[in-house]
Design a protein around this motif. Structure first.
Motif: not given
Lengths: 204, 203
Positions: A180, A39-41, A43, A184, A191, A36-37, A135
């Motif tokens: 791109l 998905v929230a971010v 969104t 990125l 990482k 959920i967190p 890409f």
């Protein structure tokens, strides 16, 4: 990418809403607490992305980020995009409430397709391969969205070939830019938080 | 080795950016805007309609249709290179102006009958009465209808900057308040979802 109110006929609107309802149900079913967190971010990212107009030439590009959402969230991209679009419609008058279903489907369906097409290969050990896949994911998501948009406009009197040509051509810069960005983001995520991509696979 | 691949990546990025820019220079703007705005104002006997996208880009060659309160189409036309279209007031009633910019973009603007100025008939009726009551002073009597036209013209002139200001402020996109508010809504919504889901699990 946002179709306004009063452009489409009721059958198209109903079909879009029904398809979106199915997608959202799938998304909610596959969304567990840990996700959920995320998905929230994402969104929030989606909600803001179409506001960020990068001025290029006399006009401006705006991002969609549906490829990224699909890749990281899988089916949860449906509820995420629905919420993002609903708030865009309410607060910014982008698109509209009656076209919410169609608009969500136009942006979320390609996200899901990209998830199935590229979800596995982006975790490839081969960095070049993974980058290329990421890409393509960002690129293809916008391309498919443009085509879906053209399809939904058939019934408004725009000829499909003409609309598709204009839309795809117009979104070409967005496709490249999103490709791109996804590449990125992927490089960054592998990482910093590789489990974000791994966890999604196990869940999806 | 690592630096090499970064260099290559930068070169590709620059190339892509160049491609992006050239594509944008050659394409019409209507396709990727989120929405089209329409604004209309009255000047004398004319109604001016302006169509534009967020950021101020004009909606050129877009279909403009004018409907009356009952929903009957009164007239239609297309915006010019400046995104503008003007027409004589077809009827002094509520007018709905619909602008269709193609590729799924459409919006409308309603001018209420009150904004169209008093209709000629209703405005002239009281004028006759007043000229009768003011009759004892014939030297100051002016042709009232002429006076009205003069006042209208003066007002149009004086209001010009205000209308311009309104037009330009309407062109601005969503403000910071809406953006922050929207993000707040998103986190609140998903927080709520999490709350309900975790309650179910604990039970």
């Amino acid at each position: 990418m946002h179709i306004s109110e009063g452009v489409l006929s009721p059958p198209v609107l109903v079909a879009g809403a029904a398809l979106t309802a199915v997608g959202v149900a799938m998304g909610l079913k596959k969304m567990d607490n840990e996700k959920i967190p995320q998905v929230a971010v994402l969104t929030a990212a989606f909600f803001v992305a179409s506001l960020i107009r990068v001025p290029v030439g006399p006009s401006a590009v705006h991002l969609v980020l549906n490829g990224l959402l699909g890749l990281v969230l899988g089916w949860a991209a449906f509820p995420a995009i629905l919420v993002g679009l609903a708030l865009q419609a309410l607060l910014f008058q982008f698109g509209g409430l009656t076209t919410l279903g169609v608009n969500t489907f136009i942006m979320a369906m390609p996200a899901i397709l990209c998830y199935y097409l590229f979800g596995r290969s982006i975790t490839s050990k081969n960095t070049g391969m993974a980058t290329a896949m990421a890409f393509s994911c960002g690129f293809l998501a916008i391309l498919l969205s443009s085509l879906l948009l053209a399809i939904s406009l058939i019934f408004t009197g725009e000829s499909f070939v003409q609309a598709a040509k204009v839309l795809v051509l117009a979104h070409l810069p967005v496709m490249l830019l999103e490709g791109l960005i996804v590449a990125l983001c992927l490089a960054f995520l592998t990482k910093v938080k590789p489990e974000l991509l791994g966890v999604t696979h196990a869940a999806g | 080795m690592l630096r090499d691949s970064y260099l290559r990546l930068t070169r590709v990025a620059v190339l892509l950016l160049a491609l992006v820019i050239t594509t944008f220079l050659t394409l019409p703007s209507r396709v990727w805007a989120h929405k089209v705005n329409v604004f209309a104002w009255v000047e004398g006997d004319m109604i001016f309609v302006e169509g534009y996208f967020p950021g101020g880009k004009k909606a050129q060659n877009s279909l403009v249709e004018v409907y009356n309160g009952a929903g009957a189409k009164l007239l239609e036309g297309r915006t010019n290179q400046k995104g503008e279209f003007s027409f004589e007031i077809p009827a002094r009633e509520d007018l709905r102006i619909v602008l269709t910019a193609g590729m799924g973009h459409k919006n409308d603007f309603t001018i209420p009958a009150a904004d169209l100025g008093g209709s000629k008939t209703s405005a002239q009726a009281p004028v006759v009465e007043t000229s009768e009551t003011v009759a004892p002073l014939p030297s100051t009597t002016v042709d009232m209808s002429k006076l009205e036209v003069m006042i209208d013209e003066a007002l149009d002139r004086k209001l010009q900057p205000v209308i311009k200001l309104i037009r330009s402020t309407r062109k601005e996109g969503p403000g910071l308040t809406e953006i922050i508010g929207g993000i707040g809504y998103i986190f609140g919504l998903f927080g709520l979802l999490m709350y309900f889901k975790s309650r179910n699990r604990n039970r």
